[in-house]
Design an enzyme around this catalytic site. Sequence first.
Site, short mmCIF file in Angstrom:
data_model
loop_
_atom_site.label_atom_id
_atom_site.label_comp_id
_atom_site.label_asym_id
_atom_site.label_seq_id
_atom_site.Cartn_x
_atom_site.Cartn_y
_atom_site.Cartn_z
N HIS A 142 20.10 0.85 96.99
CA HIS A 142 19.01 -0.22 97.43
C HIS A 142 19.40 -0.80 99.13
CE1 HIS A 142 19.36 -0.84 93.06
NE2 HIS A 142 18.11 -0.85 93.08
N ASP A 191 26.91 -0.40 96.06
CA ASP A 191 25.33 -0.09 96.10
C ASP A 191 24.76 0.56 97.52
OD1 ASP A 191 22.71 -0.02 95.69
OD2 ASP A 191 22.40 -2.15 95.10
N SER A 225 13.47 -0.45 91.16
CA SER A 225 13.84 -1.68 91.65
C SER A 225 13.90 -1.32 93.53
CB SER A 225 15.56 -1.68 91.34
OG SER A 225 16.21 -0.75 91.66
#
Length: 505
Positions: A484, A481, A247
């Site tokens: 990312h 998060d 990802s």
Amino acid sequence: MISSMERQRSFSLKPTRLLVFSFIIFSSIFFISTFTIWLTNSTPSLHQPTIHLHFNTVSSSSAAAADVGDTVNVGLRSFPVQFLAGSTKNFTVESVKFPTFGTQNNSLFGSKSEGVGHHVSAQTVNFTAMQEHEASSGRKVSNEQEKVAAGSTGRVKVPIFEKIEQKKAKGCDLTKGYWAFDESYPLYRKDSCPFIDEGFDCEGNGRLDRNYSKWRWQPKDCDIPRFNATRMLELIRGKRLVFVGDSINRNQWESMLCMLLSAIKDPKRVYETHGRKITKEKGNYSFRFLDYQCTVEYYASHFLVHESKARIGQKRRPTLRLDAIDHGSSRWRGADILVFNTAHWWSHYKTKAGINYYQEGTLVHPRLDVSTAFRKALKTWGSWVDRHINQRKTKVFFRSSAPSHFRGGNWNSGGHCTEATQPLNETLGGTDPEKNLITEEIIKQMKTPVTILNITGLSEYRIDGHPSIYGRKTQTRSIQDCSHWCLPGVPDTWNELLYFHLQTR
């Protein structure tokens, strides 16, 4: 009779008058020619002037007291200099010192921590004439890239070129540098790009500060070209640009889509070939840019090798086939540019702590450490590339691991990065992560040339660039998060490095 004599006298005077008239004309021409030659020889040559420009936004005395940022040397080539008189000549900039960009003082990171100011102390810029014309250099300068300096003789436009001196850049270590605050960033607006999925849409999810999108990576010993979307689209015209990985690679792929879309006048001429909307649930996408007959694709492959199942005891359990490439690899073949990555999923948690998880042939290892398993998987990937990729057609890149910035725990145990709004002053530094070292080792053993896109060190500073609690519209502080990256943001810089390598290879 008298009349006859007068006619003869009149006739005899005509040749004399003609002679006098001719002498006057000849003398005039001779005088003008002589004067012109003298004037030409006595006038200084305009082909090699030296012009001294002073950027006097701050006087020498006041500059000493001001908080002025570091200056950056910029090498420039031929460009037009227009004087008030209207004449235009082509010149080469030998050396220009510009400040790091920005309108406020911010910290610079890397080996330097000086402030970034918008004032410039007085500098002298020397220009020498070039015989070649601007057209022959093939460079284009946008309006946003022009700086105007006023001198006593007129106004001179000093453009900052997109393309850098290649000889200098090739020998430059792009990993050594600092982040400079630049008001001209980001390279695209969030509202102009529909390709950012919710997990990376920090602004759309409520993040108010925008500084995280305004930092530009500045190598110490050279400059990298500002990303030119039109130029990049020309580089991939009629080709396939393919991202393969986890990802984090999807993060970079979405960034690339947004950067390229900024050069497309009609967004409807960019579409997903299967009509899919980008979400983290679906793993394969191919976006076609009709005007350039190219595709920009992403294929999810967390480990690059095949995720399988095997019977362990009485049950079939997930395993990872270290000796078999991902079954989706047939889609990667035929690409013109391949950008691989894997690292994020090679963790104690995601690999079941290596217990009854790694498989080779029919053997499921009761226990195997992650480093050994990672090396085996990379060898499988390298062998596949050597067998199936035509190095005369395809350029292969492998992006290094992207750092996470969890503080106070892991992603599932209270780790956080919410409070970070500025890059770090320094990183833990030291040696490269072990996965990067293993990757370099495997690539050196391959027959196919692979360029390592090393983004680990420069990304280490950017604790401010993660979604944190802004990875979803409903903010919760229980799970953040810090792996990312927000878009626009840090992955845009990774793509600028990719753009640089594609131009210099």
